[in-house]
Design a protein around this motif. Sequence first.
Motif, PDB file in Angstrom:
ATOM      1  N   ALA A  68       2.936   7.455  12.306  1.00 45.77           N
ATOM      2  CA  ALA A  68       2.060   6.395  11.821  1.00 45.77           C
ATOM      3  C   ALA A  68       2.905   5.213  11.389  1.00 45.77           C
ATOM      4  O   ALA A  68       3.982   5.376  10.795  1.00 45.77           O
ATOM      5  CB  ALA A  68       1.203   6.884  10.661  1.00 45.77           C
ATOM      6  N   TYR A  69       2.406   4.028  11.700  1.00 41.53           N
ATOM      7  CA  TYR A  69       3.048   2.791  11.235  1.00 41.53           C
ATOM      8  C   TYR A  69       2.076   2.093  10.292  1.00 41.53           C
ATOM      9  O   TYR A  69       0.960   1.750  10.669  1.00 41.53           O
ATOM     10  CB  TYR A  69       3.397   1.875  12.400  1.00 41.53           C
ATOM     11  N   TYR A  70       2.523   1.882   9.044  1.00 33.57           N
ATOM     12  CA  TYR A  70       1.672   1.316   7.993  1.00 33.57           C
ATOM     13  C   TYR A  70       2.003  -0.138   7.682  1.00 33.57           C
ATOM     14  O   TYR A  70       1.399  -0.709   6.777  1.00 33.57           O
ATOM     15  CB  TYR A  70       1.844   2.126   6.698  1.00 33.57           C
ATOM     16  N   GLY A  71       2.955  -0.740   8.386  1.00 34.11           N
ATOM     17  CA  GLY A  71       3.463  -2.027   7.939  1.00 34.11           C
ATOM     18  C   GLY A  71       4.380  -1.878   6.751  1.00 34.11           C
ATOM     19  O   GLY A  71       4.531  -2.796   5.943  1.00 34.11           O
ATOM     20  N   VAL A  73       0.845  -1.198   0.000  1.00 35.25           N
ATOM     21  CA  VAL A  73       0.000   0.000   0.000  1.00 35.25           C
ATOM     22  C   VAL A  73       0.875   1.239   0.000  1.00 35.25           C
ATOM     23  O   VAL A  73       2.070   1.179   0.293  1.00 35.25           O
ATOM     24  CB  VAL A  73      -0.942   0.015   1.219  1.00 35.25           C
ATOM     25  N   SER A  74       0.265   2.373  -0.318  1.00 35.93           N
ATOM     26  CA  SER A  74       0.900   3.673  -0.134  1.00 35.93           C
ATOM     27  C   SER A  74       0.026   4.485   0.808  1.00 35.93           C
ATOM     28  O   SER A  74      -1.217   4.408   0.735  1.00 35.93           O
ATOM     29  CB  SER A  74       1.028   4.414  -1.466  1.00 35.93           C
ATOM     30  N   PRO A  75       0.626   5.253   1.727  1.00 26.01           N
ATOM     31  CA  PRO A  75      -0.192   6.172   2.532  1.00 26.01           C
ATOM     32  C   PRO A  75      -0.991   7.081   1.611  1.00 26.01           C
ATOM     33  O   PRO A  75      -0.483   7.581   0.610  1.00 26.01           O
ATOM     34  CB  PRO A  75       0.852   6.950   3.343  1.00 26.01           C
ATOM     35  N   LEU A  76      -2.259   7.300   1.950  1.00 23.16           N
ATOM     36  CA  LEU A  76      -3.165   7.935   0.998  1.00 23.16           C
ATOM     37  C   LEU A  76      -2.992   9.442   0.908  1.00 23.16           C
ATOM     38  O   LEU A  76      -3.325  10.039  -0.118  1.00 23.16           O
ATOM     39  CB  LEU A  76      -4.614   7.593   1.361  1.00 23.16           C
ATOM     40  N   TYR A  77      -2.532  10.091   1.955  1.00 24.54           N
ATOM     41  CA  TYR A  77      -2.311  11.532   1.850  1.00 24.54           C
ATOM     42  C   TYR A  77      -1.107  11.779   0.951  1.00 24.54           C
ATOM     43  O   TYR A  77      -0.052  11.167   1.112  1.00 24.54           O
ATOM     44  CB  TYR A  77      -2.074  12.153   3.221  1.00 24.54           C
ATOM     45  N   THR A  78      -1.283  12.673   0.009  1.00 21.22           N
ATOM     46  CA  THR A  78      -0.222  12.986  -0.949  1.00 21.22           C
ATOM     47  C   THR A  78       0.267  14.422  -0.840  1.00 21.22           C
ATOM     48  O   THR A  78       1.066  14.868  -1.650  1.00 21.22           O
ATOM     49  CB  THR A  78      -0.710  12.728  -2.387  1.00 21.22           C
ATOM     50  N   GLY A  79      -0.238  15.159   0.130  1.00 21.34           N
ATOM     51  CA  GLY A  79       0.204  16.536   0.308  1.00 21.34           C
ATOM     52  C   GLY A  79      -0.442  17.154   1.523  1.00 21.34           C
ATOM     53  O   GLY A  79      -1.399  16.629   2.093  1.00 21.34           O
ATOM     54  N   SER A  80       0.098  18.294   1.925  1.00 18.52           N
ATOM     55  CA  SER A  80      -0.438  19.044   3.042  1.00 18.52           C
ATOM     56  C   SER A  80      -1.686  19.814   2.599  1.00 18.52           C
ATOM     57  O   SER A  80      -1.761  20.244   1.435  1.00 18.52           O
ATOM     58  CB  SER A  80       0.631  20.008   3.538  1.00 18.52           C
ATOM     59  N   PRO A  81      -2.693  19.931   3.499  1.00 15.24           N
ATOM     60  CA  PRO A  81      -2.685  19.544   4.905  1.00 15.24           C
ATOM     61  C   PRO A  81      -2.975  18.059   5.110  1.00 15.24           C
ATOM     62  O   PRO A  81      -3.649  17.435   4.300  1.00 15.24           O
ATOM     63  CB  PRO A  81      -3.806  20.386   5.509  1.00 15.24           C
ATOM     64  N   ALA A  82      -2.445  17.511   6.193  1.00 17.10           N
ATOM     65  CA  ALA A  82      -2.625  16.106   6.523  1.00 17.10           C
ATOM     66  C   ALA A  82      -2.614  15.982   8.035  1.00 17.10           C
ATOM     67  O   ALA A  82      -2.188  16.911   8.740  1.00 17.10           O
ATOM     68  CB  ALA A  82      -1.508  15.263   5.896  1.00 17.10           C
ATOM     69  N   ASP A  95      -3.606   0.773   9.903  1.00 15.18           N
ATOM     70  CA  ASP A  95      -2.340   1.263  10.442  1.00 15.18           C
ATOM     71  C   ASP A  95      -2.521   1.672  11.884  1.00 15.18           C
ATOM     72  O   ASP A  95      -3.634   1.684  12.415  1.00 15.18           O
ATOM     73  CB  ASP A  95      -1.810   2.428   9.598  1.00 15.18           C
ATOM     74  N   TYR A  96      -1.428   1.997  12.554  1.00 14.20           N
ATOM     75  CA  TYR A  96      -1.429   2.586  13.883  1.00 14.20           C
ATOM     76  C   TYR A  96      -0.983   4.037  13.709  1.00 14.20           C
ATOM     77  O   TYR A  96       0.053   4.299  13.093  1.00 14.20           O
ATOM     78  CB  TYR A  96      -0.448   1.889  14.830  1.00 14.20           C
ATOM     79  N   GLU A  97      -1.724   4.976  14.287  1.00 14.55           N
ATOM     80  CA  GLU A  97      -1.315   6.358  14.088  1.00 14.55           C
ATOM     81  C   GLU A  97      -1.610   7.227  15.302  1.00 14.55           C
ATOM     82  O   GLU A  97      -2.669   7.134  15.915  1.00 14.55           O
ATOM     83  CB  GLU A  97      -1.947   6.959  12.833  1.00 14.55           C
ATOM     84  N   SER A 118       8.743   0.991  12.195  1.00 16.51           N
ATOM     85  CA  SER A 118       9.080   2.118  11.337  1.00 16.51           C
ATOM     86  C   SER A 118       7.982   3.150  11.494  1.00 16.51           C
ATOM     87  O   SER A 118       6.943   2.882  12.112  1.00 16.51           O
ATOM     88  CB  SER A 118       9.202   1.682   9.861  1.00 16.51           C
ATOM     89  N   ALA A 119       8.196   4.333  10.936  1.00 14.72           N
ATOM     90  CA  ALA A 119       7.188   5.380  11.122  1.00 14.72           C
ATOM     91  C   ALA A 119       7.220   6.350   9.958  1.00 14.72           C
ATOM     92  O   ALA A 119       8.255   6.559   9.314  1.00 14.72           O
ATOM     93  CB  ALA A 119       7.420   6.126  12.428  1.00 14.72           C
ATOM     94  N   TYR A 120       6.050   6.917   9.719  1.00 14.19           N
ATOM     95  CA  TYR A 120       5.887   8.046   8.807  1.00 14.19           C
ATOM     96  C   TYR A 120       5.441   9.247   9.623  1.00 14.19           C
ATOM     97  O   TYR A 120       4.952   9.108  10.759  1.00 14.19           O
ATOM     98  CB  TYR A 120       4.844   7.734   7.735  1.00 14.19           C
ATOM     99  N   SER A 121       5.560  10.421   9.043  1.00 12.19           N
ATOM    100  CA  SER A 121       5.252  11.655   9.772  1.00 12.19           C
ATOM    101  C   SER A 121       3.792  12.071   9.652  1.00 12.19           C
ATOM    102  O   SER A 121       3.433  13.146  10.122  1.00 12.19           O
ATOM    103  CB  SER A 121       6.137  12.801   9.261  1.00 12.19           C
ATOM    104  N   TYR A 122       2.951  11.226   9.099  1.00 16.36           N
ATOM    105  CA  TYR A 122       1.560  11.613   8.869  1.00 16.36           C
ATOM    106  C   TYR A 122       0.678  10.381   8.899  1.00 16.36           C
ATOM    107  O   TYR A 122       1.101   9.268   8.605  1.00 16.36           O
ATOM    108  CB  TYR A 122       1.394  12.343   7.540  1.00 16.36           C
ATOM    109  N   GLY A 123      -0.602  10.593   9.249  1.00 20.56           N
ATOM    110  CA  GLY A 123      -1.562   9.507   9.339  1.00 20.56           C
ATOM    111  C   GLY A 123      -2.201   9.194   8.004  1.00 20.56           C
ATOM    112  O   GLY A 123      -2.100   9.967   7.047  1.00 20.56           O
ATOM    113  N   GLY A 124      -2.894   8.057   7.955  1.00 20.82           N
ATOM    114  CA  GLY A 124      -3.473   7.613   6.698  1.00 20.82           C
ATOM    115  C   GLY A 124      -4.970   7.487   6.680  1.00 20.82           C
ATOM    116  O   GLY A 124      -5.568   7.394   5.613  1.00 20.82           O
TER     117      GLY A 124
END
Length: 1002
Positions: free
Chosen positions: A128-131, A114-123, A331-333, A369-375
């Motif tokens: 967030a952990y997406y696996g 998968v890809s995190p669904l947000y593609t730009g700000s605002p988010a 995911d966990y966010e 692992s982590a991303y800086s934004y939720g999904g």
Amino acid sequence: MFARTRKSLGSILLAAILTLGAFAVLATAGGAQGPHTAIASLAASPATSSVASAAPSVSAVAPTTATSSNAASAMASAAFAAAHAQGIKPNVVLPPRPSATAQQLSVARQAGVVSPLYTGSPAPMGLAYYGLSAGPHGSVVGTVLNTTRLVATVNANATGIRAADLFQSSPDSYGIQLNAVVTNVTLFGTPGYSFWTQNVVEFYPDSGLLVLITNVWNFSGGALSSNVFYQHGPHGVQVGTTFYYAEVIVPFAVTYPFNLRLYLNSTLVNGRDSVHFATTLSSPTNPSENFAAPYDEVIFNSIAAGGAPLTQPANYTANGLSYNPLGLTDDYELIFGGPGGGSQSTLFAADATLGLGYWTGTHYAAVPSAYSYGGETGETVTGANIAWNDAPSGVPAPGITTYGTMTTGPSILTGLWNAGAPKGSYPVTLHVVPTNAFNVFSPATGWSSNLTVSELAVAPELETHTVYLIPGNYTLETELSDYAPVTRTLHVHGPVTVSYSLTPNRAYGVYTPLWAFSNAQVAALSSSGSGTPSSPYVIVNNQYGTIGSEFGLYNDYTFPVYPAVFFYGTSASTEFYQPPSFATSTNTFQYPGAYLPATNDLQYWFWNVTHLSVVGASNISGWFGATAYYPAVFDTFSVIFYEGGHNLVASNVFGSEGQGLLMFSGGSYFGALNVGGGNNTVWGNTFLEATAPSSTLALMPGASGLGLELAENNDLVYNNYFDTPTTAWLLPLNLYSGSPEFFTDAFNIHPQAASMVHYAAGFPLVPLTGSILGTTTQGGNFWWDYGLAFNPYNGANNPYGKLPYTEAASTLLVYIYGPSYYYASYLYPGGDNAPLLPYSIYLVTVAGVHLPNGLTWGAQITDSSGTLLDDLPASVAVYYVWLPSGSYNYTVSAPTGWSASSTGSFTVSGASTLVLIGFSVASGYVPLTFSETGLPSGTMWSVKVWGSSSALEWSAGSSLVFAVAAGTLHFYVQPVTGYTASPTYGSFLVASSPLSAAVTFT
């Protein structure tokens, strides 16, 4: 700059201003508001509170693997509608973002991840952990992780987190959410269901109000069936088949710094799947602010009739391999977003450490692992830069040795640890002149494929000169209207200082918003003046094209991010003279961009501003799109003055796209009410309903716009033209306490010649003279709905247009944070005692002659073209109408037994006019006349007449005439004090000849 001890906001939320059509059915007064409570005593250990068991006779909705590009949007829309129908505040509705598009689903199937669904700000910004984790050669590796417990930590430091966003009901508000999907839940013996669970804090720092909210949504692809829960917590409410929520208020004011932990626990209760929500709060400086509570739970109806209890709880799943049935990521966010309702908050200061951990079976550990934004989350923020670092043991929570940092800066969407970004962040100190220039940061090289390529940083001097960036290379463009932009490359591998000045160049005109947070910054935007009443700073800007799309940002619920004008705390005399439209290109990368107008007009915010005027704007229209999901408007005013006093709004045209002008004072649940605001003048403005573009998605319904709203004292509003469906509203309550509040404002001056010149105090260069209608009189305002709907001229003696004018269209509904809401149906107390009319009007007296008192008759008055102007259901002999000069026709309806000329005409020629309508006994009826002697002249007396062929009739006067039909009639002379009548009563046999009777009083 926002550390204000005297101003407190938000403890009592104005969650939404709902605008409905003039003929819409509104929510029933006294309808369910949804429970809320303050915890009086804290539980020492987890406990289960319960409600009545759900009946297990109805099957739950079966899971589905089907999805659509807007499945989540449809779910959110249904939830908002159901909440509105039950009188539930939108801030407790925490919707998911829209589902993956068909293209995103296709890419995920081909890539196998998968890809995190947000593609730009605002988010939604945070962790967030997406696996998902970084693989070799820039690849992305997908895994599936299951756990039964999650923990999130937020350690807000002394400077804390500062929101400043007048799109919100409380400008300081924001939300913190721990969100995750619990999968393979069993319902009635059938496993495989998924539910999105949310443990949320909504915080209002200025008032110290901290609200705990939970949400549960069905992510299996169907509705949340009415019997899904066996039990739930005592504060919980299931809203139809849309979502579940609970709400609890922390029973004391919370201040920075604080340490917050949020927990989600999946467990079994008597063999049934259950989710427990818990929160702890501690203060490193104030022990009285410590708090711990397992404040909500839901227990699912897992056991089928006669079935065995479960032995293994459901799991929280992070799935990097496929989207869930709703088309979203599992995911966990831990994220920051607006305070519910799909809203957006702008952060101008951020200083916190973040932790996101999962239960390994023996202890909590940081997510792999982590991303800086939720999904999944629908609420968003800007102005927070998220980085990461390694922590000493026990910081920020036992076992979580990798953590996030949230600092002031651009909200860049990126992978963090084990997802592509280097460790740490560095300060970038900006010494740019003017200090209110905008800084656009774009990551240049060495970034992961999930990174947004551009982001707008905040105006740097609002809280600090310094922003923080993850190590790497960036492009920085500094820009400001009427200045030439500067572009340079930043190599951020340690602290960086940037110093330069922009060159003034009026040829650029308006290409950015205009923000000022000090008088010096106002001077940088002005073309002349010294900031005094006799020499104000004059801001005259030409706009030669649309403002760049980086300022046309909005979130998935179409809450815009940036206002066109944002002044905070300025006091210099300032005049916005003939400001432009501030049209911006709508940024289309975010859903539902394809459905919004190609351009939108940005709004004006004035917060704690004094001595400012907005004069001569030809079109102030604001932002289209805030009602794309539900029939609510969340502060969509084109111009907002908050806590502002001694300001002037004059000679502007408002094209309302929901709501035009708002002026209101501050307030607090814990402190003083009505802080700041008032003594403003609103003169000579035209308020119109804008036409919605054809390309919009479910925008404001017709006949629902509002021109002006006030919630402060001592404003003067006169000589304005109100043509919006709901003209104006003077709030009968304080926006934040919810308590009744009777503000004192004036909607007219004493009527006088239009040629008289007035000046608002402090604005000697702006003469207020003339009539908005071009007539010779000034006094109040023109209101399109003054008088009967079909007679704009009628006034003082008309029950619908009586003086003073008060808004009579019940088109607004206001929710407050409490057990009440209010309908807007008046300007109370007060109103307009001298409403303007487009013509001089004159009194027309319409009188019936020779007709007994008490008989109902009527007349319709039309103009020369046949347009109905008034319908007179007269039950008295005389009726009064106000009309301008002209020729008129009337049609009379006579009572039974009487006749009159059915039609006639009259002329009004610049003076009062008398219209006499003569009545006589109709053919087929017999006149019956009573005359009296013996009473002093003018003494009232009466006779009642009745019989089998005639209804009861009565009259009064010296000579009484009745129209009676053939048959036997009876009469009775009413007593007159001090006299005896003869005869007192009697009978008549009516044939076809006129009858008479003499009555003598002695």
